[in-house]
Scaffold this active site. Structure first.
Site, PDB file in Angstrom:
ATOM      1  CE  LYS A  69      -4.006   1.773   2.730  1.00 23.27           C
ATOM      2  NZ  LYS A  69      -4.677   1.447   3.960  1.00 23.27           N
TER       3      LYS A  69
ATOM      4  CB  SER B 210      -8.153   3.092   2.931  1.00 21.25           C
ATOM      5  OG  SER B 210      -7.411   2.661   3.972  1.00 21.25           O
TER       6      SER B 210
ATOM      7  CB  SER C 279      -8.073   0.147   5.744  1.00 16.36           C
ATOM      8  OG  SER C 279      -8.922   1.158   5.912  1.00 16.36           O
TER       9      SER C 279
HETATM   10  N1  GLN Z   1     -12.796   3.063   6.765  1.00 20.26           N
HETATM   11  C1  GLN Z   1     -12.397   3.618   7.950  1.00 20.26           C
HETATM   12  C2  GLN Z   1     -11.840   4.954   7.899  1.00 20.26           C
HETATM   13  O1  GLN Z   1     -12.134   5.601   7.110  1.00 20.26           O
HETATM   14  C3  GLN Z   1     -10.899   2.632   8.272  1.00 20.26           C
HETATM   15  C4  GLN Z   1      -9.806   3.117   7.428  1.00 20.26           C
HETATM   16  C5  GLN Z   1      -8.507   2.247   7.686  1.00 20.26           C
HETATM   17  O2  GLN Z   1      -8.742   1.145   8.194  1.00 20.26           O
HETATM   18  N2  GLN Z   1      -7.564   2.697   7.531  1.00 20.26           N
HETATM   19  O3  GLN Z   1     -11.451   5.521   8.980  1.00 20.26           O
END
Ligand code: GLN
Length: 445
Positions: free
Chosen positions: A30, A105, A129
């Site tokens: 990532k 994400s 994410s």
């Molecule tokens: N969807 C969650 C957020 O927007 C989790 C994001 C993540 O785990 N980086 O914060």
């Protein structure tokens, strides 16, 4: 040591071993994991073109294990989002249906594994994410116990929640990557001391393993295809000799609220370093104050700005006790609730996401709807425990559907064993025969 120095740029590749456990395996990471040989943008304009002078510890360990880091995966800007639509470089699409999102994400790494571009990829999981995109893309996704994989070189979002996670098509590949990456790191003060749990028995029997079955969680608001997958998963685990422990569990009530206070508060502090002076993009201006504000308002996208505002508000004098402190108290209660439940079972089966992959644009105008995608995943981050998304095949419409297994701290071996049992459908004979499952590959368009 600077990134443009050719010696440094190739240092990572030179360290690659040809006899390591991941020798020659292409891996995508990532774009919030620092790499000396590729830029690290975090999906943001503010870091456009910035290359780290050092490798993240997990990247270094990948290379030491012989893996070849072949590229960086797209992501929601600074890992804030659940669909990868908040990347400043455009969205990633779900390989099973290009009109739908891959989740987020870590949508880029998840989609790359689903599409067969790489067998293993790394993401980060602050609130789901890794597990939610894994579920949307039909692959395995492990969020390890907090502190088991080093965060050194992972650009911080919510430091008390962030964990590097692993995507793979098979439980055994997750185990292999985990074994190569997990363990203490002197560069990360929050890394757990002592050896990481041994996951080499990832394909051992689940005979007698107790799995929690909190059916009240999916009584409403969960897609019927996911409920069906949960039932199939439970039946498969039972066929393999595991024992179902029905339970009532309600950890989610304040979870989303607590998470969005803690995560935004930490993010507002972590993102203060992107000021146009120390890193990346600078929008020059006559005076220093204007340089900061113009750099940040032009460099950060709308979701990141929303989070910084929320977090700054939650931490401001007068509101700190009402919001941040209260969220921390809720977090402690949530932690205890999980610990209490794990007194009765070894792992717990639950949805990874309440919905199947949604359409691009469906939730971008409604931040709250987007935040609710995390209702089943954020508990593990608040509690610091591990979770594994397990693919459960495709729906009739051809969309991936998955389930999630959670466990207490350091339960990675049990999670992988249960994940493996689901991979082979609880069929011991088949388990002995093959290492490969019949995944339907995404159709090329
Ligand atoms: N969807 C969650 C957020 O927007 C989790 C994001 C993540 O785990 N980086 O914060």
């Amino acid at each position: 040591m600077v990134a443009s120095d050719p010696e440094t740029r190739h240092a990572g590749a030179d360290a690659a071993r040809t006899d390591g456990p991941l020798a020659g395996v292409p891996v995508l990471v990532k774009d919030n994991l620092c790499t000396v040989d590729y830029p690290t943008t975090c999906g943001s304009r503010i870091l456009e073109g910035w290359t780290s002078p050092y490798d993240a510890t997990v990247v270094k360990r990948l290379r030491e294990a012989g893996a070849v880091v072949v590229g960086k995966g797209n992501m929601d800007e600074f890992a804030m989002g659940s669909s990868t639509e908040f990347s400043a470089y455009g969205p990633t699409r779900n390989p099973y249906d290009l009109a739908r999102v891959p989740g987020g994400s870590s949508g880029g790494p998840a989609a790359a594994v689903a599409y067969g571009l790489v067998p293993v990829a790394l993401g980060s999981d602050t609130g789901g994410s890794v597990r939610q995109p894994a579920s949307f893309c039909g692959v395995f996704g492990l969020k390890p116990t907090y502190g088991r994989l080093s965060r050194y070189g992972l650009v911080a979002f919510g430091s008390s929640l962030d964990q590097v996670g692993i995507f793979a098509r098979h439980a055994g590949d997750v185990a292999l990557a985990y074994a190569s990456l997990a363990g203490p790191d002197p560069f990360d003060a929050t890394s757990r001391s002592g050896a990481a749990p041994d996951v080499s028995a990832w394909d051992a029997s689940v005979e007698g393993l107790r799995f929690g079955w909190p059916a009240n969680l999916w009584a409403e608001g969960v897609d019927p295809a996911i409920v069906d997958a949960l039932k199939r998963a439970a039946a498969a685990l039972e066929r393999a000799g595991a024992v179902r422990v029905p339970m009532h569990f309600m950890p989610g009530t304040y979870g989303v609220a607590a998470y969005y206070l803690v995560a935004t508060a930490e993010a507002s502090s972590n993102l203060a370093r992107f000021d146009g002076v120390r890193y990346g993009r600078r929008v020059s201006s006559g005076d220093l104050g204007a340089l900061y504000t113009r750099t940040r308002s032009e460099g950060f996208g709308p979701e990141v700005q929303r989070r910084i505002l929320l977090g700054t508000y939650a931490l401001s004098a007068g509101y700190y006790d009402a919001y941040y402190l209260k969220a921390q108290r809720a977090r402690t209660l949530i932690r205890r609730e999980y610990a209490e439940r794990f007194g009765h079972c070894d792992v717990m089966l639950m949805p990874a996401s309440p919905t199947l992959p949604f359409r691009l644009g469906e939730k971008t105008d409604d931040p709250l709807a987007m935040y609710l995608s995390d209702v089943f995943t954020i508990g593990a981050n608040l509690a610091g425990i591990p979770g594994l998304s397990v693919p459960m095949g495709l729906t009739r419409e051809g969309l991936p559907v998955g389930v999630q297994l959670l466990g207490p701290e350091d339960a990675e071996p049990a999670l992988l064993r249960a994940g493996r049992a689901l991979e082979v459908g609880g069929d011991r004979a088949r388990l002995a025969r093959t290492h490969v499952t019949e995944f339907a590959w995404p159709t090329k368009r």
